[in-house]
Scaffold this motif. Sequence first.
Motif, PDB file in Angstrom:
ATOM      1  N   SER A   1       0.819  -1.212   0.000  1.00 33.17           N
ATOM      2  CA  SER A   1       0.000   0.000   0.000  1.00 33.17           C
ATOM      3  C   SER A   1       0.852   1.261   0.000  1.00 33.17           C
ATOM      4  CB  SER A   1      -0.910   0.010   1.222  1.00 33.17           C
ATOM      5  OG  SER A   1      -0.125   0.058   2.403  1.00 33.17           O
ATOM      6  N   ALA A   2       2.148   1.101   0.089  1.00 34.29           N
ATOM      7  CA  ALA A   2       3.039   2.256   0.173  1.00 34.29           C
ATOM      8  C   ALA A   2       3.452   2.778  -1.202  1.00 34.29           C
ATOM      9  CB  ALA A   2       4.275   1.896   0.999  1.00 34.29           C
TER      10      ALA A   2
ATOM     11  N   ALA B   1       8.468   3.273   3.999  1.00 36.88           N
ATOM     12  CA  ALA B   1       7.761   2.314   4.862  1.00 36.88           C
ATOM     13  C   ALA B   1       7.558   0.968   4.175  1.00 36.88           C
ATOM     14  CB  ALA B   1       6.414   2.901   5.286  1.00 36.88           C
ATOM     15  N   VAL B   2       7.682   0.949   2.854  1.00 40.19           N
ATOM     16  CA  VAL B   2       7.506  -0.300   2.124  1.00 40.19           C
ATOM     17  C   VAL B   2       8.560  -1.331   2.538  1.00 40.19           C
ATOM     18  CG1 VAL B   2       8.933   0.167   0.081  1.00 40.19           C
ATOM     19  CG2 VAL B   2       6.869  -1.218  -0.142  1.00 40.19           C
ATOM     20  N   LEU B   3       9.719  -0.884   2.981  1.00 40.13           N
ATOM     21  CA  LEU B   3      10.784  -1.813   3.366  1.00 40.13           C
ATOM     22  C   LEU B   3      10.370  -2.641   4.580  1.00 40.13           C
ATOM     23  CD1 LEU B   3      13.813   0.563   2.795  1.00 40.13           C
ATOM     24  CD2 LEU B   3      13.021  -1.300   1.307  1.00 40.13           C
ATOM     25  N   ASN B   4       9.699  -2.012   5.536  1.00 35.79           N
ATOM     26  CA  ASN B   4       9.205  -2.737   6.707  1.00 35.79           C
ATOM     27  C   ASN B   4       8.134  -3.738   6.288  1.00 35.79           C
ATOM     28  OD1 ASN B   4       8.928  -3.261   9.559  1.00 35.79           O
ATOM     29  ND2 ASN B   4       7.003  -2.124   9.458  1.00 35.79           N
ATOM     30  N   ARG B   5       7.293  -3.313   5.386  1.00 36.67           N
ATOM     31  CA  ARG B   5       6.220  -4.183   4.898  1.00 36.67           C
ATOM     32  C   ARG B   5       6.790  -5.391   4.152  1.00 36.67           C
ATOM     33  NH1 ARG B   5       0.828  -2.407   4.683  1.00 36.67           N
ATOM     34  NH2 ARG B   5      -0.445  -3.567   3.234  1.00 36.67           N
ATOM     35  N   LEU B   6       7.796  -5.164   3.328  1.00 34.96           N
ATOM     36  CA  LEU B   6       8.429  -6.266   2.605  1.00 34.96           C
ATOM     37  C   LEU B   6       9.135  -7.225   3.559  1.00 34.96           C
ATOM     38  CD1 LEU B   6       9.797  -4.342  -0.494  1.00 34.96           C
ATOM     39  CD2 LEU B   6       8.023  -6.125  -0.497  1.00 34.96           C
ATOM     40  N   ALA B   7       9.752  -6.685   4.597  1.00 32.33           N
ATOM     41  CA  ALA B   7      10.405  -7.539   5.595  1.00 32.33           C
ATOM     42  C   ALA B   7       9.357  -8.421   6.281  1.00 32.33           C
ATOM     43  CB  ALA B   7      11.155  -6.690   6.617  1.00 32.33           C
ATOM     44  N   PHE B   8       8.184  -7.851   6.589  1.00 30.36           N
ATOM     45  CA  PHE B   8       7.106  -8.630   7.204  1.00 30.36           C
ATOM     46  C   PHE B   8       6.646  -9.727   6.249  1.00 30.36           C
ATOM     47  CE2 PHE B   8       2.675  -9.673   7.796  1.00 30.36           C
ATOM     48  CZ  PHE B   8       2.647 -10.020   9.146  1.00 30.36           C
ATOM     49  N   ILE B   9       6.451  -9.386   4.986  1.00 31.55           N
ATOM     50  CA  ILE B   9       5.999 -10.373   4.002  1.00 31.55           C
ATOM     51  C   ILE B   9       7.003 -11.521   3.894  1.00 31.55           C
ATOM     52  CG2 ILE B   9       5.540 -10.765   1.534  1.00 31.55           C
ATOM     53  CD1 ILE B   9       4.422  -7.843   1.481  1.00 31.55           C
ATOM     54  N   LYS B  10       8.277 -11.187   3.807  1.00 30.87           N
ATOM     55  CA  LYS B  10       9.323 -12.220   3.703  1.00 30.87           C
ATOM     56  C   LYS B  10       9.310 -13.130   4.927  1.00 30.87           C
ATOM     57  CE  LYS B  10      13.454 -10.647   2.641  1.00 30.87           C
ATOM     58  NZ  LYS B  10      14.639  -9.872   2.216  1.00 30.87           N
ATOM     59  N   ARG B  11       9.196 -12.533   6.115  1.00 34.45           N
ATOM     60  CA  ARG B  11       9.208 -13.332   7.345  1.00 34.45           C
ATOM     61  C   ARG B  11       7.974 -14.229   7.423  1.00 34.45           C
ATOM     62  NH1 ARG B  11      11.231 -16.592  10.850  1.00 34.45           N
ATOM     63  NH2 ARG B  11      10.684 -16.204  12.999  1.00 34.45           N
ATOM     64  N   ALA B  12       6.819 -13.668   7.095  1.00 33.38           N
ATOM     65  CA  ALA B  12       5.590 -14.452   7.142  1.00 33.38           C
ATOM     66  C   ALA B  12       5.639 -15.610   6.140  1.00 33.38           C
ATOM     67  CB  ALA B  12       4.385 -13.555   6.881  1.00 33.38           C
ATOM     68  N   GLN B  13       6.181 -15.360   4.960  1.00 35.27           N
ATOM     69  CA  GLN B  13       6.330 -16.436   3.975  1.00 35.27           C
ATOM     70  C   GLN B  13       7.286 -17.510   4.482  1.00 35.27           C
ATOM     71  OE1 GLN B  13       7.240 -14.206   0.245  1.00 35.27           O
ATOM     72  NE2 GLN B  13       5.658 -15.520  -0.605  1.00 35.27           N
ATOM     73  N   SER B  14       8.355 -17.092   5.145  1.00 36.58           N
ATOM     74  CA  SER B  14       9.324 -18.074   5.654  1.00 36.58           C
ATOM     75  C   SER B  14       8.707 -18.970   6.717  1.00 36.58           C
ATOM     76  CB  SER B  14      10.577 -17.372   6.195  1.00 36.58           C
ATOM     77  OG  SER B  14      10.330 -16.806   7.474  1.00 36.58           O
ATOM     78  N   LEU B  15       7.616 -18.499   7.332  1.00 36.03           N
ATOM     79  CA  LEU B  15       6.903 -19.298   8.329  1.00 36.03           C
ATOM     80  C   LEU B  15       5.781 -20.122   7.703  1.00 36.03           C
ATOM     81  CD1 LEU B  15       6.771 -16.687  11.217  1.00 36.03           C
ATOM     82  CD2 LEU B  15       8.214 -18.736  11.073  1.00 36.03           C
ATOM     83  N   GLY B  16       5.688 -20.063   6.370  1.00 36.73           N
ATOM     84  CA  GLY B  16       4.745 -20.905   5.655  1.00 36.73           C
ATOM     85  C   GLY B  16       3.424 -20.252   5.319  1.00 36.73           C
TER      86      GLY B  16
END
Length: 138
Positions: free
Chosen positions: A33-34, A49-64
């Motif tokens: 959304s950024a 702020a998109v960098l924080n959002r991308l970091a969240f997406i990457k982490r959530a994907q790594s958790l399946g």
Amino acid sequence: MSTTTPLKIGEVAQQSALPVKTIRYYADLGLLSAVMGRSPAGYRLFSPAVLNRLAFIKRAQSLGLSLQEIGKILGVHDGGHLPCGVVKQQLHDKLAEINTQIDELVTLRGELQGILSGWQDFPAQNGSKPTICPNLQP
């Protein structure tokens, strides 16, 4: 660089260690959304702020978590709410799914071990009933 200076997609890719193609895909899915519009040259511009959002997406994907599940979480966040409860439920669901897969794999391993323990390289054919591999057919 100030925190309000928009980033071009290449800068976002470099800082997030994600390919430009992936960032475009996430933006097209509505996960980012950024997006702040486009530069005069037509490049997508993003809030830092998109960098924080991308970091969240990457982490959530790594958790399946799937991108669809992540999208629901981000939707709660974008609605002005802390999505921790949704994240917790998603992780509980993922854990239950993994436990089911583990149970199924343990059952499959037992079945494979049983087949291999009685394996015959040249088993006798079962009468007139043609088979492809008698070791696998009941």
